[in-house]
Design a protein around this motif. Structure first.
Motif, PDB file in Angstrom:
ATOM      1  N   ALA A 165       0.816  -1.219   0.000  1.00 30.70           N
ATOM      2  CA  ALA A 165       0.000   0.000   0.000  1.00 30.70           C
ATOM      3  C   ALA A 165       0.845   1.262   0.000  1.00 30.70           C
ATOM      4  O   ALA A 165       0.433   2.288  -0.546  1.00 30.70           O
ATOM      5  N   ALA A 166       2.028   1.201   0.604  1.00 30.44           N
ATOM      6  CA  ALA A 166       2.882   2.389   0.681  1.00 30.44           C
ATOM      7  C   ALA A 166       3.931   2.420  -0.425  1.00 30.44           C
ATOM      8  O   ALA A 166       4.822   3.281  -0.406  1.00 30.44           O
ATOM      9  N   ASP A 167       3.844   1.503  -1.374  1.00 35.26           N
ATOM     10  CA  ASP A 167       4.837   1.418  -2.442  1.00 35.26           C
ATOM     11  C   ASP A 167       4.142   1.375  -3.805  1.00 35.26           C
ATOM     12  O   ASP A 167       3.659   0.322  -4.226  1.00 35.26           O
ATOM     13  N   PRO A 168       4.085   2.502  -4.515  1.00 37.47           N
ATOM     14  CA  PRO A 168       3.410   2.519  -5.817  1.00 37.47           C
ATOM     15  C   PRO A 168       4.080   1.638  -6.864  1.00 37.47           C
ATOM     16  O   PRO A 168       3.444   1.226  -7.831  1.00 37.47           O
ATOM     17  N   THR A 169       5.373   1.321  -6.692  1.00 36.61           N
ATOM     18  CA  THR A 169       6.072   0.492  -7.676  1.00 36.61           C
ATOM     19  C   THR A 169       5.814  -0.991  -7.462  1.00 36.61           C
ATOM     20  O   THR A 169       5.985  -1.795  -8.378  1.00 36.61           O
ATOM     21  N   LYS A 170       5.459  -1.393  -6.235  1.00 37.49           N
ATOM     22  CA  LYS A 170       5.235  -2.789  -5.844  1.00 37.49           C
ATOM     23  C   LYS A 170       6.486  -3.649  -6.007  1.00 37.49           C
ATOM     24  O   LYS A 170       6.394  -4.877  -6.105  1.00 37.49           O
TER      25      LYS A 170
END
Length: 222
Positions: A165-170
């Motif tokens: 959830a806190a990482d747009p890159t995944k």
């Protein structure tokens, strides 16, 4: 200056990704799991780029039961919700660092056409959970032997599903653990999973999205 910093950060990220993708297969397997588990043909972490398909099914009653109890508070702060009486802690639950209780519930887990009935399921996380609490896609922990002794899935008794959830890159978590392993630092292995959810009367094979599956590191990891 800000634009130059963004370009430098992007270049560094791409360099790390290139290093990550070109790593020798032996480097991917370097972790704390027993050698027998690493060599098993059905080892879920053998291919870090594989996207597994997991399905979770929870009864409507257990879906309500598994919702967290208590509000966020920092370690050492007084217990209980602000301005109210302390809430009773669920009997079978895990308390996060921030003081939220995540109850365990009975659920079914399906992968590759095989159903694992009566597994333990709960939410997990601290800051990462807080970042996703308004979304249906949250972090999960699955315990295959929580209710059924000695139950295993591909040689593992637990799965950690991180929503990113806190990482747009995944990809940050995957890259970090891979770099640790390449540096000789013990770190959990990872893979990916597309997760769907069924709660009768609420969701029917609802797509939650792509999760990072992170290896459970403890004495029972194998």
């Amino acid at each position: 200056m800000q634009g130059r910093f963004c370009w430098i950060a992007a270049a560094n990220f791409l360099s790390l990704a290139a290093c990550f993708c070109s790593a020798e297969p032996a480097l991917w397997a370097k972790d704390t799991a027993p050698a027998s588990a690493q060599g098993a043909a059905d080892d879920i972490y053998a291919d870090p780029f594989k996207i597994w398909e997991f399905h979770l099914e929870v009864s409507a009653a257990n879906w309500e039961k598994m919702q967290p109890v208590g509000g966020m508070r920092f370690p050492g702060a007084p217990g209980g919700p602000p301005g109210g009486a302390p809430q009773e802690r669920p009997f079978d639950s895990h308390r996060s660092t921030f003081g939220m209780d995540f109850p365990w519930v009975h659920a079914n887990f399906t992968e590759g056409g095989k159903v694992f009935a009566d597994v333990g399921l709960r939410y997990k996380g601290n800051g990462s959970y807080m970042a996703s609490q308004r979304s249906l896609k949250r972090n999960f922990k699955i315990s295959f032997d929580h209710y059924r002794e000695d139950e295993l899935y591909r040689g593992r008794d637990k799965l950690n599903l991180n929503s990113g959830a806190a990482d747009p890159t995944k990809i940050h978590e995957v890259l970090a653990y891979a770099l640790f392993r390449q540096a000789g630092v013990p770190a959990p292995r990872t893979t990916f999973a597309k997760v769907t959810l069924t709660v009768p009367g609420k969701y029917d094979h609802e797509l939650l999205g792509l999760y990072t599956v992170v290896e459970q590191v403890d004495t029972s990891a194998g």
